[in-house]
Design a protein around this motif. Sequence first.
Motif, short mmCIF file in Angstrom:
data_model
loop_
_atom_site.label_atom_id
_atom_site.label_comp_id
_atom_site.label_asym_id
_atom_site.label_seq_id
_atom_site.Cartn_x
_atom_site.Cartn_y
_atom_site.Cartn_z
N GLU A 1 0.83 -1.21 0.00
CA GLU A 1 0.00 0.00 0.00
C GLU A 1 0.87 1.26 0.00
N LEU A 2 1.80 1.32 -0.95
CA LEU A 2 2.73 2.43 -1.03
C LEU A 2 2.13 3.58 -1.83
N THR A 3 2.54 4.78 -1.50
CA THR A 3 2.23 5.93 -2.35
C THR A 3 3.16 5.90 -3.55
N TRP A 4 2.88 6.74 -4.56
CA TRP A 4 3.77 6.81 -5.70
C TRP A 4 5.18 7.23 -5.27
N GLU A 5 5.24 8.15 -4.32
CA GLU A 5 6.53 8.63 -3.85
C GLU A 5 7.31 7.52 -3.13
N GLN A 6 6.62 6.73 -2.32
CA GLN A 6 7.28 5.64 -1.61
C GLN A 6 7.76 4.56 -2.57
N TRP A 7 6.94 4.27 -3.55
CA TRP A 7 7.35 3.26 -4.53
C TRP A 7 8.52 3.77 -5.38
N LYS B 1 3.38 9.68 -13.05
CA LYS B 1 3.26 9.74 -11.58
C LYS B 1 4.53 9.27 -10.86
#
Length: 271
Positions: free
Chosen positions: A184-190, A222
């Motif tokens: 359940e990562l955000t785009w930034e975390q991924w 993104k």
Amino acid sequence: MATKTQHAVGVDIGGTGIKGALVDLETGGLLTDRIKVPTPVGAEPDDVLAAVKVVLERLEVTGSDIPLGVAFPAIVRRGRTMSAANVSDTWIGFEAEQFFEKGLGREIHFANDADVAGVAELRYGAAKDVDGLVILTTLGTGIGTALLYDGVLIPNSELGHLQRAEKKKDFEGVAAYSAMERDELTWEQWAARLQLYYAHLEFLFSPDLFVVGGGVSKHADKFLPLLDLATPIVPAVHRNNAGIIGAAALSYSSDTAPLPEAETLVARATD
């Protein structure tokens, strides 16, 4: 409809879905709607074969007069699958090409899914006319890779399985699109995980271009701008259809005379 010498069928077997279409070999475009069915739970050979038959029946191309290429998520050497990423372990050391040919009652061309995606981008997409080393990555259930050097495919690179120092999981385990969904990562975390992966590839290979494929490439805006690399990185032109298109292109080249400028590529891809 194009003549036999202008089209072929491509089927792309993935960890979650099996998809196929009729492909125009002049342009790399799809001549039919893309047909997709779920990959059977467990992905055992008999069940996968049955699902491929469904795709071909819906495309109305069950006869043997049209070249057929099949892409599969494994190392493929002379028609035998040598690994089993996101499918049953039964496929390890399995005579897959012979199995599909017998089950479908026709000759096919069988190859690694990331390699055929690389062929599609080399012939019709982002890697066309690019000199030097291009590394294509497919971000999906796993991470597939294709190495393309001066227009020649170097098959079975499997760079998604590069190990991370002192870590239990390889890069695929933490940076595939499935890992983003799972954790359940955000785009930034991924993107932070992708940064580590692509920076590592950059250090090892000094490529001239990265091409990013897989279904998530439609959202490239993104996450690609969040990466800080010296190497240009662009989304695949054919995105999640690249496996279908590349499989079709290689099947035609193997079934008849090679496509223009594809002799070396086909020879390498089928070894």
